[in-house]
Design an enzyme around this catalytic site. Structure first.
Site, PDB file in Angstrom:
ATOM      1  N   ARG A 121       0.847   9.661 -19.374  1.00 15.01           N
ATOM      2  CA  ARG A 121       1.708   8.578 -19.252  1.00 15.01           C
ATOM      3  C   ARG A 121       2.991   9.092 -17.935  1.00 15.01           C
ATOM      4  O   ARG A 121       4.102   8.209 -17.902  1.00 15.01           O
ATOM      5  CB  ARG A 121       2.561   8.379 -20.065  1.00 15.01           C
ATOM      6  N   LYS A 143       4.435   3.128  -3.695  1.00 14.48           N
ATOM      7  CA  LYS A 143       3.320   2.321  -3.739  1.00 14.48           C
ATOM      8  C   LYS A 143       1.971   3.177  -4.089  1.00 14.48           C
ATOM      9  O   LYS A 143       1.967   4.051  -2.931  1.00 14.48           O
ATOM     10  CB  LYS A 143       2.894   1.369  -2.752  1.00 14.48           C
ATOM     11  N   GLU A 185       2.426   1.352  12.856  1.00 16.44           N
ATOM     12  CA  GLU A 185       3.402   1.071  11.642  1.00 16.44           C
ATOM     13  C   GLU A 185       4.935   1.552  12.253  1.00 16.44           C
ATOM     14  O   GLU A 185       5.886   0.680  11.854  1.00 16.44           O
ATOM     15  CB  GLU A 185       3.237   2.067  10.499  1.00 16.44           C
ATOM     16  N   LYS A 227      12.171   1.858   6.116  1.00 21.23           N
ATOM     17  CA  LYS A 227      11.694   1.725   4.826  1.00 21.23           C
ATOM     18  C   LYS A 227      12.551   1.931   3.679  1.00 21.23           C
ATOM     19  O   LYS A 227      12.300   1.225   2.750  1.00 21.23           O
ATOM     20  CB  LYS A 227      10.361   2.701   4.923  1.00 21.23           C
ATOM     21  N   GLU A 237       8.717  -5.325  -4.684  1.00 20.14           N
ATOM     22  CA  GLU A 237       7.950  -6.258  -3.972  1.00 20.14           C
ATOM     23  C   GLU A 237       8.070  -7.705  -4.409  1.00 20.14           C
ATOM     24  O   GLU A 237       6.835  -8.397  -4.465  1.00 20.14           O
ATOM     25  CB  GLU A 237       6.579  -5.903  -3.359  1.00 20.14           C
ATOM     26  N   ARG A 241      10.275  -7.018   0.269  1.00 25.48           N
ATOM     27  CA  ARG A 241       9.852  -5.696   0.716  1.00 25.48           C
ATOM     28  C   ARG A 241       8.351  -6.557   1.473  1.00 25.48           C
ATOM     29  O   ARG A 241       7.837  -5.676   2.404  1.00 25.48           O
ATOM     30  CB  ARG A 241       9.101  -5.163  -0.617  1.00 25.48           C
ATOM     31  N   ASN A 245       4.890  -6.038   5.597  1.00 19.99           N
ATOM     32  CA  ASN A 245       3.249  -6.474   5.628  1.00 19.99           C
ATOM     33  C   ASN A 245       3.076  -7.414   7.061  1.00 19.99           C
ATOM     34  O   ASN A 245       2.128  -7.853   7.227  1.00 19.99           O
ATOM     35  CB  ASN A 245       2.887  -7.310   4.546  1.00 19.99           C
ATOM     36  N   HIS A 248      -0.073  -7.079   8.576  1.00 16.89           N
ATOM     37  CA  HIS A 248      -1.366  -6.639   7.690  1.00 16.89           C
ATOM     38  C   HIS A 248      -2.016  -7.582   7.142  1.00 16.89           C
ATOM     39  O   HIS A 248      -2.980  -7.486   6.896  1.00 16.89           O
ATOM     40  CB  HIS A 248      -0.362  -5.862   6.568  1.00 16.89           C
ATOM     41  N   HIS A 252      -5.749  -6.634   7.420  1.00 14.18           N
ATOM     42  CA  HIS A 252      -6.474  -6.312   6.315  1.00 14.18           C
ATOM     43  C   HIS A 252      -7.600  -7.166   6.241  1.00 14.18           C
ATOM     44  O   HIS A 252      -8.715  -6.813   6.034  1.00 14.18           O
ATOM     45  CB  HIS A 252      -6.078  -6.690   4.954  1.00 14.18           C
ATOM     46  N   HIS A 265      -7.239   1.631   9.722  1.00 13.24           N
ATOM     47  CA  HIS A 265      -6.037   0.631   9.415  1.00 13.24           C
ATOM     48  C   HIS A 265      -5.143   0.209  10.419  1.00 13.24           C
ATOM     49  O   HIS A 265      -4.859  -0.909  10.651  1.00 13.24           O
ATOM     50  CB  HIS A 265      -5.291   1.392   8.208  1.00 13.24           C
TER      51      HIS A 265
HETATM   52  P1  NAD Z   1      -6.202   9.410   5.860  1.00 14.41           P
HETATM   53  O1  NAD Z   1      -5.462   9.773   4.836  1.00 14.41           O
HETATM   54  O2  NAD Z   1      -7.444   9.156   5.408  1.00 14.41           O
HETATM   55  O3  NAD Z   1      -5.989  10.620   6.916  1.00 14.41           O
HETATM   56  C1  NAD Z   1      -6.671  10.297   8.009  1.00 14.41           C
HETATM   57  C2  NAD Z   1      -7.557  11.443   8.510  1.00 14.41           C
HETATM   58  O4  NAD Z   1      -6.876  12.480   9.087  1.00 14.41           O
HETATM   59  C3  NAD Z   1      -8.345  12.133   7.245  1.00 14.41           C
HETATM   60  O5  NAD Z   1      -9.572  12.606   7.655  1.00 14.41           O
HETATM   61  C4  NAD Z   1      -7.414  13.476   6.987  1.00 14.41           C
HETATM   62  O6  NAD Z   1      -8.225  14.683   6.496  1.00 14.41           O
HETATM   63  C5  NAD Z   1      -7.027  13.876   8.690  1.00 14.41           C
HETATM   64  N1  NAD Z   1      -5.817  14.566   8.691  1.00 14.41           N
HETATM   65  C6  NAD Z   1      -4.526  14.162   7.838  1.00 14.41           C
HETATM   66  N2  NAD Z   1      -3.495  15.112   8.216  1.00 14.41           N
HETATM   67  C7  NAD Z   1      -4.057  15.846   9.208  1.00 14.41           C
HETATM   68  C8  NAD Z   1      -3.502  16.879  10.133  1.00 14.41           C
HETATM   69  N3  NAD Z   1      -2.455  16.911  10.224  1.00 14.41           N
HETATM   70  N4  NAD Z   1      -4.396  17.432  10.771  1.00 14.41           N
HETATM   71  C9  NAD Z   1      -5.738  17.008  11.054  1.00 14.41           C
HETATM   72  N5  NAD Z   1      -6.303  16.162  10.343  1.00 14.41           N
HETATM   73  C10 NAD Z   1      -5.346  15.467   9.363  1.00 14.41           C
HETATM   74  O7  NAD Z   1      -5.419   8.251   6.439  1.00 14.41           O
HETATM   75  P2  NAD Z   1      -3.719   7.646   6.652  1.00 14.41           P
HETATM   76  O8  NAD Z   1      -3.875   6.841   7.691  1.00 14.41           O
HETATM   77  O9  NAD Z   1      -2.994   8.894   6.537  1.00 14.41           O
HETATM   78  O10 NAD Z   1      -3.756   6.613   5.304  1.00 14.41           O
HETATM   79  C11 NAD Z   1      -4.324   5.744   4.967  1.00 14.41           C
HETATM   80  C12 NAD Z   1      -4.386   5.177   3.630  1.00 14.41           C
HETATM   81  O11 NAD Z   1      -2.891   5.000   3.445  1.00 14.41           O
HETATM   82  C13 NAD Z   1      -5.025   3.959   3.187  1.00 14.41           C
HETATM   83  O12 NAD Z   1      -5.770   4.173   2.075  1.00 14.41           O
HETATM   84  C14 NAD Z   1      -3.967   2.902   3.065  1.00 14.41           C
HETATM   85  O13 NAD Z   1      -4.344   1.907   2.068  1.00 14.41           O
HETATM   86  C15 NAD Z   1      -2.903   3.758   2.296  1.00 14.41           C
HETATM   87  N6  NAD Z   1      -1.462   3.362   2.850  1.00 14.41           N
HETATM   88  C16 NAD Z   1      -0.725   3.331   1.664  1.00 14.41           C
HETATM   89  C17 NAD Z   1       0.625   2.685   2.005  1.00 14.41           C
HETATM   90  C18 NAD Z   1       1.639   2.961   0.762  1.00 14.41           C
HETATM   91  O14 NAD Z   1       2.773   2.379   0.804  1.00 14.41           O
HETATM   92  N7  NAD Z   1       1.195   3.571  -0.340  1.00 14.41           N
HETATM   93  C19 NAD Z   1       1.125   2.198   2.993  1.00 14.41           C
HETATM   94  C20 NAD Z   1       0.122   2.319   4.043  1.00 14.41           C
HETATM   95  C21 NAD Z   1      -1.024   2.664   3.875  1.00 14.41           C
HETATM   96  N1  GLY Z   2       3.198  -0.482   3.125  1.00 22.12           N
HETATM   97  C1  GLY Z   2       4.011  -1.447   2.769  1.00 22.12           C
HETATM   98  C2  GLY Z   2       4.661  -1.084   1.483  1.00 22.12           C
HETATM   99  O1  GLY Z   2       5.083   0.002   1.253  1.00 22.12           O
HETATM  100  O2  GLY Z   2       5.324  -2.076   0.900  1.00 22.12           O
END
Ligand code: NAD
Ligand code: GLY
Length: 358
Positions: A121, A143, A185, A227, A237, A241, A245, A248, A252, A265
């Protein structure tokens, strides 16, 4: 080191930004938590690059530490992968004072956060983001989610980390396309909230792409402040918030209709932002200059700006399936001027179709 606080009452926490912070994760974490055990969740490649640094600092605190390695890629954001982690946490006898550390990009952060939110939990977790996207966006704001075969981020929770530790040095090893995707972003924050950030990006693009430390520190801190301000106003949201997007909704759609393989992305978001600005201008919400400057900056950052060849009917259908769509209404963020946007609760599909065809 710079410290920003995100003020969410009892869920408040600090975002720490700077160089050389990976060695200090143990010390920094000890300021807010007294863990019974630490579990470091990361990818094998990132463990090879940065595991020793983080572990050395954790050992200094005398904490029992275990490591869980997760395969790279979006497919790891799954209930199956979460289940594998739950099994390991039970094997390690983790209790409610055990702390998870997410060392990686948004995939590791979202997955680890989701597991932290649900294991027994809810147990504490700390974000140690290593991509530009995760440092400016996904590690902040709580998130967390895994994907469902029927849609991205469909199973999740709002669950805040106890601290975010962003070591800018990790960006030195990030592949260039991932860095540029994170920049999309940062551009978004300029458009939605801060015209001076947008100007800064225009005037310092080359230095930013060369990973100039001062520039990185400025753009990451400014993005995190924006942010934090948005999340403080509307953590779950309910309305405001949604401005995060911008670009986005169409982004998406591009990702989904190209099978998540043609664009990462941030690239899809870059295209989505250009189209959203074009639509804003067609609806006379903003001057011509806005989509022009946005497209130019996106191109200068080496990001794609061209709408791919997609079936318009499929685009509209996809927009209706977006999880932010309610009561068969497409929500959309339009730009009024650089630094200011408007939330439209019911964007007519005819306007979107007209924009896509022009
Ligand atoms: P990711 O986490 O897949 O990382 C991209 C690649 O970079 C991976 O292969 C990773 O191993 C590599 N990598 C990471 N750090 C590294 C470093 N310092 N040196 C070398 N390689 C490195 O991609 P991302 O763009 O960071 O995240 C995408 C994800 O984030 C998606 O799933 C998306 O839905 C999510 N997201 C979430 C939010 C949120 O608010 N929670 C917001 C935006 C995106
Ligand atoms: N990445 C969008 C949010 O955190 O609301």
């Amino acid at each position: 080191m710079q410290r920003l606080n995100i003020d969410l009452g009892e869920r408040s926490y600090d975002i720490l930004l700077g160089s050389g912070l990976l060695d200090r994760v143990g010390e920094l974490l000890s300021q807010v938590l007294q863990p019974s055990r630490i579990i470091l969740v990361t990818h094998p490649s990132l463990f090879r690059l940065y595991g020793d640094k983080v572990l050395a600092g954790l050992k200094k605190q005398g904490w029992a530490t275990d490591i869980i390695e997760v395969p790279e890629g979006e497919t790891s954001k799954s209930l199956q992968q979460a289940d594998i982690i739950y099994d390991r946490l039970l094997d390690f006898n983790c209790d409610r004072k055990s702390v998870l550390i997410a060392l990686g990009g948004g995939v590791i952060g979202d997955l680890t956060g989701f597991v932290a939110a649900t294991y027994q939990r809810g147990i504490p977790f700390v974000q140690v983001p290593t991509t530009l996207l995760s440092q400016v966006d996904s590690s902040v704001g709580g998130k967390t989610a895994v994907n469902h075969p029927k849609g991205k981020n469909m199973i999740g929770a709002f669950y805040q980390p106890r601290m975010v530790i962003a070591d800018l040095d990790t960006l030195q090893t990030l592949p260039q396309n991932e860095f540029r995707a994170g920049l999309a972003e940062v551009i978004k924050y300029g458009v939605i909230s801060d015209a001076s950030l947008f100007d800064y990006l225009e005037n310092n693009t080359a230095k930013i792409l060369q990973l100039d430390h001062e520039c990185l520190a400025y753009i990451i801190k400014t993005s995190c402040s924006i942010k934090a301000e948005v999340v403080e106003k509307d953590e779950r949201e309910s309305h405001y918030r949604m401005i995060l997007n911008f670009g986005h909704t169409l982004g998406h759609t591009i990702e989904a209709l190209t099978g998540y393989s043609q664009f990462i992305h941030g690239e899809a978001v870059a295209i989505g932002m250009v189209q959203a600005a074009k639509l804003s201008q067609q609806l006379e919400k903003c001057q011509d200059e806005v989509p022009k400057r946005l497209r130019k900056l996106i191109k200068k950052c080496g990001l794609p700006s061209q709408w791919p060849d997609l079936d318009s009917k499929a685009v509209i259908e996809c927009l209706y399936h977006d999880k932010k769509t309610m009561n068969h209404k497409i929500k959309f963020i339009l730009v009024k001027e650089l630094g200011s946007v408007e939330i439209v609760e019911d964007m007519p599909e005819a306007d979107i179709l007209k924009m896509l065809q022009s």
